[in-house]
Design a protein around this motif. Structure first.
Motif, PDB file in Angstrom:
ATOM      1  N   ALA A 143       0.831  -1.201   0.000  1.00 43.63           N
ATOM      2  CA  ALA A 143       0.000   0.000   0.000  1.00 43.63           C
ATOM      3  C   ALA A 143       0.868   1.256   0.000  1.00 43.63           C
ATOM      4  CB  ALA A 143      -0.933  -0.007   1.213  1.00 43.63           C
ATOM      5  N   ALA A 144       1.967   1.219   0.748  1.00 49.01           N
ATOM      6  CA  ALA A 144       2.866   2.373   0.788  1.00 49.01           C
ATOM      7  C   ALA A 144       3.511   2.612  -0.580  1.00 49.01           C
ATOM      8  CB  ALA A 144       3.950   2.154   1.855  1.00 49.01           C
ATOM      9  N   ARG A 145       3.849   1.534  -1.291  1.00 52.32           N
ATOM     10  CA  ARG A 145       4.427   1.701  -2.629  1.00 52.32           C
ATOM     11  C   ARG A 145       3.434   2.346  -3.587  1.00 52.32           C
ATOM     12  NH1 ARG A 145       6.923  -3.372  -1.318  1.00 52.32           N
ATOM     13  NH2 ARG A 145       5.171  -4.535  -2.227  1.00 52.32           N
ATOM     14  N   ILE A 146       2.157   1.961  -3.470  1.00 56.90           N
ATOM     15  CA  ILE A 146       1.118   2.566  -4.309  1.00 56.90           C
ATOM     16  C   ILE A 146       0.975   4.051  -3.995  1.00 56.90           C
ATOM     17  CG2 ILE A 146      -1.370   2.596  -4.773  1.00 56.90           C
ATOM     18  CD1 ILE A 146      -1.339  -0.446  -4.321  1.00 56.90           C
ATOM     19  N   GLU A 147       0.956   4.392  -2.709  1.00 58.94           N
ATOM     20  CA  GLU A 147       0.844   5.794  -2.306  1.00 58.94           C
ATOM     21  C   GLU A 147       2.055   6.592  -2.760  1.00 58.94           C
ATOM     22  OE1 GLU A 147      -1.591   7.392  -1.254  1.00 58.94           O
ATOM     23  OE2 GLU A 147      -2.969   5.819  -0.599  1.00 58.94           O
ATOM     24  N   LEU A 148       3.220   5.965  -2.743  1.00 59.51           N
ATOM     25  CA  LEU A 148       4.428   6.665  -3.169  1.00 59.51           C
ATOM     26  C   LEU A 148       4.358   6.989  -4.660  1.00 59.51           C
ATOM     27  CD1 LEU A 148       7.190   7.761  -2.417  1.00 59.51           C
ATOM     28  CD2 LEU A 148       8.157   5.490  -2.866  1.00 59.51           C
ATOM     29  N   ARG A 149       3.849   6.052  -5.459  1.00 59.79           N
ATOM     30  CA  ARG A 149       3.679   6.334  -6.888  1.00 59.79           C
ATOM     31  C   ARG A 149       2.690   7.470  -7.094  1.00 59.79           C
ATOM     32  NH1 ARG A 149       4.064   0.592  -7.382  1.00 59.79           N
ATOM     33  NH2 ARG A 149       1.794   0.372  -7.392  1.00 59.79           N
ATOM     34  N   SER A 150       1.612   7.461  -6.300  1.00 54.63           N
ATOM     35  CA  SER A 150       0.629   8.543  -6.379  1.00 54.63           C
ATOM     36  C   SER A 150       1.271   9.876  -6.017  1.00 54.63           C
ATOM     37  CB  SER A 150      -0.551   8.247  -5.450  1.00 54.63           C
ATOM     38  OG  SER A 150      -1.434   9.350  -5.389  1.00 54.63           O
ATOM     39  N   LEU A 151       2.088   9.867  -4.955  1.00 51.83           N
ATOM     40  CA  LEU A 151       2.739  11.096  -4.523  1.00 51.83           C
ATOM     41  C   LEU A 151       3.659  11.629  -5.615  1.00 51.83           C
ATOM     42  CD1 LEU A 151       3.513  13.202  -2.404  1.00 51.83           C
ATOM     43  CD2 LEU A 151       5.162  11.558  -1.475  1.00 51.83           C
ATOM     44  N   ARG A 152       4.416  10.769  -6.257  1.00 51.38           N
ATOM     45  CA  ARG A 152       5.323  11.218  -7.311  1.00 51.38           C
ATOM     46  C   ARG A 152       4.544  11.818  -8.480  1.00 51.38           C
ATOM     47  NH1 ARG A 152       9.213   5.887  -6.922  1.00 51.38           N
ATOM     48  NH2 ARG A 152      10.558   6.648  -5.228  1.00 51.38           N
ATOM     49  N   SER A 153       3.387  11.226  -8.790  1.00 50.44           N
ATOM     50  CA  SER A 153       2.544  11.763  -9.857  1.00 50.44           C
ATOM     51  C   SER A 153       2.043  13.151  -9.480  1.00 50.44           C
ATOM     52  CB  SER A 153       1.369  10.818 -10.103  1.00 50.44           C
ATOM     53  OG  SER A 153       0.460  11.376 -11.031  1.00 50.44           O
ATOM     54  N   ARG A 154       1.604  13.310  -8.219  1.00 50.57           N
ATOM     55  CA  ARG A 154       1.128  14.627  -7.768  1.00 50.57           C
ATOM     56  C   ARG A 154       2.256  15.642  -7.797  1.00 50.57           C
ATOM     57  NH1 ARG A 154      -3.699  13.338  -9.075  1.00 50.57           N
ATOM     58  NH2 ARG A 154      -4.663  11.762  -7.767  1.00 50.57           N
ATOM     59  N   GLN A 155       3.454  15.228  -7.409  1.00 52.75           N
ATOM     60  CA  GLN A 155       4.575  16.155  -7.404  1.00 52.75           C
ATOM     61  C   GLN A 155       4.930  16.595  -8.824  1.00 52.75           C
ATOM     62  OE1 GLN A 155       7.315  13.674  -5.201  1.00 52.75           O
ATOM     63  NE2 GLN A 155       6.969  14.797  -3.297  1.00 52.75           N
ATOM     64  N   ALA A 156       4.818  15.678  -9.776  1.00 51.15           N
ATOM     65  CA  ALA A 156       5.065  16.043 -11.173  1.00 51.15           C
ATOM     66  C   ALA A 156       4.017  17.047 -11.651  1.00 51.15           C
ATOM     67  CB  ALA A 156       5.045  14.792 -12.053  1.00 51.15           C
ATOM     68  N   GLU A 157       2.752  16.814 -11.240  1.00 50.93           N
ATOM     69  CA  GLU A 157       1.689  17.754 -11.598  1.00 50.93           C
ATOM     70  C   GLU A 157       1.932  19.110 -10.952  1.00 50.93           C
ATOM     71  OE1 GLU A 157      -3.200  18.155 -11.442  1.00 50.93           O
ATOM     72  OE2 GLU A 157      -2.217  16.394 -10.572  1.00 50.93           O
ATOM     73  N   LEU A 158       2.391  19.104  -9.700  1.00 56.91           N
ATOM     74  CA  LEU A 158       2.706  20.354  -9.009  1.00 56.91           C
ATOM     75  C   LEU A 158       3.746  21.143  -9.794  1.00 56.91           C
ATOM     76  CD1 LEU A 158       2.951  19.398  -5.217  1.00 56.91           C
ATOM     77  CD2 LEU A 158       1.429  21.080  -6.216  1.00 56.91           C
TER      78      LEU A 158
END
Length: 353
Positions: free
Chosen positions: A164-179
């Motif tokens: 679950a943490a790996r999935i959230e980390l991928r989500s976080l990286r996607s959000r950071q790219a969008e930021l």
């Protein structure tokens, strides 16, 4: 003597044609020569600058709201990752305890030598006592099996948490790219607007931004009563709405800073969120979410404290204060101020308190 033919000119198309057209326009607009004298870019009228700057600010504000949303989602993902890490750490502690218990049982078995129970009974000097001990050992075996099962459960749960943490980390990286993308968009639009405004005189700047040299609003149509419950304005419907309006009045003159939520600078949705936070009401971060945070009301139903939204993309918001006026954070060229609601294309309103 051989005849010389004039070279045939090739037709221009696509990017080449556009480039040629751009150069031609630039040549027509700016005098060029070989005397080394520099020439300024064609001067736009204040009206043309205003139209272009307004467009850039609207596009920047749309990107700002997307940035705010991505930031909110990134922060939520970071919070979830921290929670998963805490859970995994607690499970790891339980796993260590369970493994220690299994290790103790294994060590005891090793010390006992693993002798066949029948021989242990035959060799025992006290058969009755041995039989009692054998019964205990059987029960210990059941406990050992349960301990093994607990270890397996802990291992499975730890692996689930890590997944679950790996999935959230991928989500976080996607959000950071969008930021990062939205940040580049915002700063690019604002830099372009600043370059246009820098070409204006102070008087022209006032005409374009509706503010004087100090950034104060000078349009009479936007000058409203500082007390939201007087001069013909109806009072806010609730104490929380009144508190939010009072907060907004207290922030008049505060600078606009994209992405800011106070207490000293704001963007449009940041001002709304801060005003209602001061009144004890939690609102989402973005205009897109704020319009759905309360009950929709029509323009004719507006009361002080209602949120008013603008443009088809719901990219701007203000707080209605009565008398056809709102308080909003307009853009980097103007501070938080009073303005008429009909100053921008009205898109909807919501009552959140």
């Amino acid at each position: 003597m051989a005849a010389h033919r004039k070279p045939r000119q090739r037709s221009l198309s696509g990017h080449t044609a556009r480039t040629a057209a751009t150069l031609a326009l630039a040549g027509a607009a700016t005098a060029t020569g070989f005397d080394g004298t520099g020439h300024a870019e064609p001067q736009l009228t204040p009206g043309q600058v205003k139209g272009e700057v307004d467009r850039l600010y609207r596009e920047a504000e749309t990107a700002t709201e997307k940035y705010n949303g991505a930031k909110e989602r990134a922060e939520a993902a970071q919070g979830r990752i921290a929670g998963l890490q805490d859970q995994a750490a607690r499970r790891q502690q339980k796993l260590s305890s369970a493994r220690d218990a299994l290790g103790s049982v294994a060590a005891a078995q090793y010390r006992g030598g693993g002798i066949d129970p029948a021989w242990q009974l035959a060799l025992s000097s006290d058969p009755d006592r041995y039989l009692d001990g054998a019964s205990f050992a059987e029960r210990a075996g059941h406990r050992q099996a349960a301990a093994v099962s607990r270890v397996r459960d802990q291992l499975r749960e730890i692996e689930r948490l890590r997944g679950a943490a790996r999935i959230e980390l991928r989500s976080l990286r996607s959000r950071q790219a969008e930021l990062n993308l939205q940040k580049r968009t915002v700063t690019g639009k604002l830099d372009e607007a600043r370059r246009l405004l820098a070409r204006l005189t102070p008087r022209q700047m006032s005409e374009v931004t509706g503010a004087d040299a100090t950034g104060r609003h000078v349009s009479r149509s936007a000058a409203g009563p500082r007390d939201p419950v007087r001069a013909g304005n109806s009072p806010a419907t609730t104490a929380r709405a009144a508190a939010a309006v009072a907060y907004a009045y207290g922030k008049l003159g505060s600078p606009y800073v994209w992405g800011a939520t106070g207490p000293n600078a704001f963007d449009c949705s940041g001002l709304v969120q801060a005003a209602y936070r001061s009144a004890g009401v939690s609102l989402p971060r973005t205009t897109y979410a704020q319009i759905d945070a309360g009950r929709r009301v029509s323009r004719s139903e507006l009361q002080p404290g209602d949120l008013v939204f603008f443009y088809s993309g719901i990219s701007h918001v203000g707080i209605y204060v009565g008398g056809g006026q709102m308080i909003h954070a307009p853009n980097p060229s103007a501070p938080v101020r009073l303005a008429p609601v009909d100053q921008m294309p009205f898109a909807g309103a919501a009552r959140v308190a």
